[in-house]
Design a protein around this motif. Sequence first.
Motif, short mmCIF file in Angstrom:
data_model
loop_
_atom_site.label_atom_id
_atom_site.label_comp_id
_atom_site.label_asym_id
_atom_site.label_seq_id
_atom_site.Cartn_x
_atom_site.Cartn_y
_atom_site.Cartn_z
N ARG A 58 0.83 -1.22 0.00
CA ARG A 58 0.00 0.00 0.00
C ARG A 58 0.86 1.26 0.00
O ARG A 58 0.49 2.27 0.60
CB ARG A 58 -0.93 -0.01 1.21
CG ARG A 58 -0.17 -0.08 2.52
CD ARG A 58 -1.05 0.13 3.72
NE ARG A 58 -0.37 -0.32 4.92
CZ ARG A 58 -0.93 -0.34 6.13
NH1 ARG A 58 -2.17 0.07 6.28
NH2 ARG A 58 -0.25 -0.75 7.16
N SER A 59 2.03 1.20 -0.64
CA SER A 59 2.87 2.40 -0.69
C SER A 59 2.24 3.41 -1.65
O SER A 59 1.44 3.04 -2.53
CB SER A 59 4.28 2.05 -1.15
OG SER A 59 4.28 1.75 -2.52
N SER A 67 1.12 -5.30 5.38
CA SER A 67 1.83 -6.12 6.36
C SER A 67 0.97 -6.52 7.56
O SER A 67 1.31 -7.45 8.28
CB SER A 67 3.08 -5.37 6.84
OG SER A 67 2.72 -4.08 7.27
N THR A 80 11.38 -5.72 -6.68
CA THR A 80 12.76 -5.79 -7.19
C THR A 80 13.65 -5.80 -5.96
O THR A 80 13.86 -4.77 -5.33
CB THR A 80 13.11 -4.58 -8.09
OG1 THR A 80 12.68 -3.38 -7.45
CG2 THR A 80 12.48 -4.67 -9.44
N THR A 108 8.46 0.12 -16.59
CA THR A 108 8.51 1.33 -15.76
C THR A 108 9.50 2.34 -16.34
O THR A 108 9.21 3.53 -16.48
CB THR A 108 8.95 0.98 -14.32
OG1 THR A 108 8.00 0.08 -13.77
CG2 THR A 108 9.02 2.22 -13.45
P1 NAD Z 1 7.40 -0.11 0.51
O1 NAD Z 1 8.35 -0.75 1.47
O2 NAD Z 1 7.17 1.35 0.54
O3 NAD Z 1 5.96 -0.79 0.69
C1 NAD Z 1 5.84 -2.17 0.85
C2 NAD Z 1 4.40 -2.51 1.11
O4 NAD Z 1 4.28 -3.92 1.22
C3 NAD Z 1 3.85 -1.92 2.41
O5 NAD Z 1 2.61 -1.33 2.16
C4 NAD Z 1 3.73 -3.10 3.35
O6 NAD Z 1 2.60 -3.00 4.21
C5 NAD Z 1 3.56 -4.26 2.38
N1 NAD Z 1 4.12 -5.49 2.94
C6 NAD Z 1 5.37 -5.68 3.42
N2 NAD Z 1 5.50 -6.93 3.89
C7 NAD Z 1 4.32 -7.54 3.70
C8 NAD Z 1 3.83 -8.85 3.99
N3 NAD Z 1 4.60 -9.77 4.57
N4 NAD Z 1 2.56 -9.13 3.66
C9 NAD Z 1 1.76 -8.21 3.06
N5 NAD Z 1 2.18 -6.96 2.77
C10 NAD Z 1 3.44 -6.63 3.09
O7 NAD Z 1 7.86 -0.59 -0.94
P2 NAD Z 1 7.48 -0.03 -2.41
O8 NAD Z 1 8.25 1.19 -2.68
O9 NAD Z 1 6.01 -0.04 -2.60
O10 NAD Z 1 8.12 -1.17 -3.29
C11 NAD Z 1 7.65 -2.51 -3.22
C12 NAD Z 1 8.54 -3.38 -4.07
O11 NAD Z 1 8.42 -2.96 -5.41
C13 NAD Z 1 10.02 -3.29 -3.73
O12 NAD Z 1 10.63 -4.55 -3.98
C14 NAD Z 1 10.54 -2.28 -4.70
O13 NAD Z 1 11.92 -2.43 -4.96
C15 NAD Z 1 9.71 -2.62 -5.92
N6 NAD Z 1 9.57 -1.54 -6.87
C16 NAD Z 1 9.72 -1.87 -8.16
C17 NAD Z 1 9.58 -0.93 -9.13
C18 NAD Z 1 9.70 -1.33 -10.57
O14 NAD Z 1 9.75 -0.50 -11.44
N7 NAD Z 1 9.69 -2.61 -10.88
C19 NAD Z 1 9.33 0.40 -8.79
C20 NAD Z 1 9.13 0.73 -7.44
C21 NAD Z 1 9.25 -0.27 -6.48
#
Ligand code: NAD
Length: 286
Positions: A166-167, A190, A231, A266
């Motif tokens: 939910r980021s 989480s 990632t 992306t």
């Molecule tokens: P973040 O840490 O801000 O958010 C992670 C989210 O996942 C949170 O809302 C958290 O509540 C949830 N979460 C964590 N552990 C959990 C669990 N065990 N069960 C359920 N939910 C859980 O991360 P983000 O910035 O949203 O990025 C998420 C992933 O996406 C990362 O691996 C990041 O590197 C990747 N990402 C990839 C791209 C791309 O272009 N492919 C771009 C941005 C982020």
Amino acid sequence: VTAALLSGREVAARLRARASEVLAECAAAGITVRLAIVVATADESAAWYVRSLRAATARLGIECEVTELSPSAMATEVSTVLEELSANALVHGIALQTPLPAGLSLAQTASAIDPAKDVDGSSALSLGRLLAGLPAFAPATAQAVLELLDFHGVGVSGRRAVVVGRSVVVGKPVAQLLLARDATVTVCHSRTPELAAVTREADVLVVAAGRPGLITADHVRPGAVVIDVGTNTTDDGSLTGDVDAASVGAVAGGLSPVPGGVGLVTTAQLLLNTVTAASRARLLAS
Ligand code: NAD
């Protein structure tokens, strides 16, 4: 493995081709398109993304400048850099890389970005417009998920979509985009109890948790489409997603790979947004 491979390669190539066309129009008008990236983190996957953006802009012919700030930079320091870039007529797109220094809110900090240059849809204004269904740049990763689904012919209207994460960068905007396409959307995080019971309801499962191997075959309904946004860098420096591809690949109907899936799209989406911003600035000025 039975799941169809939902590769991002061709999707990204199409977005780059569209970006190239707009770039050529800008070049003909004497405009050099420039993307500014602001980094204030030592995070490895952020560094990986910035490197790939640098390479992608160079290949397409977009100028790219990266401002590196300390991972402990103060909010005012980051905002000042964003304001300067916003005021610089030679800069067309500004991307603020996450994670930010502890205590800084992305939407609040990114609000120093001129909305016309907010090519990664990070500011409160862009996110609010997305929520209200008004034109705005959506966060490139969230948009990339939709582009990937569209390209591979995965319809979401009337279907159950579950988003894990939910980021403001991925989870919330992707849920919003799916909702705008008439999916019935559930967002997990989480603190969600019995995650597998919820994710198993999904026709389309989008995972953006940043937890390698979080999603296994137990979390997936047979035939569901799974988009892996994660990632995560491994000890040997390679990339891995949030989905255990070996087990999920045996039950899902489609699965996007990491690397080679959402990440590729992306990057291409951010290039397209940047040239679009430059083109709009040109039209406004003429
Ligand atoms: P973040 O840490 O801000 O958010 C992670 C989210 O996942 C949170 O809302 C958290 O509540 C949830 N979460 C964590 N552990 C959990 C669990 N065990 N069960 C359920 N939910 C859980 O991360 P983000 O910035 O949203 O990025 C998420 C992933 O996406 C990362 O691996 C990041 O590197 C990747 N990402 C990839 C791209 C791309 O272009 N492919 C771009 C941005 C982020």
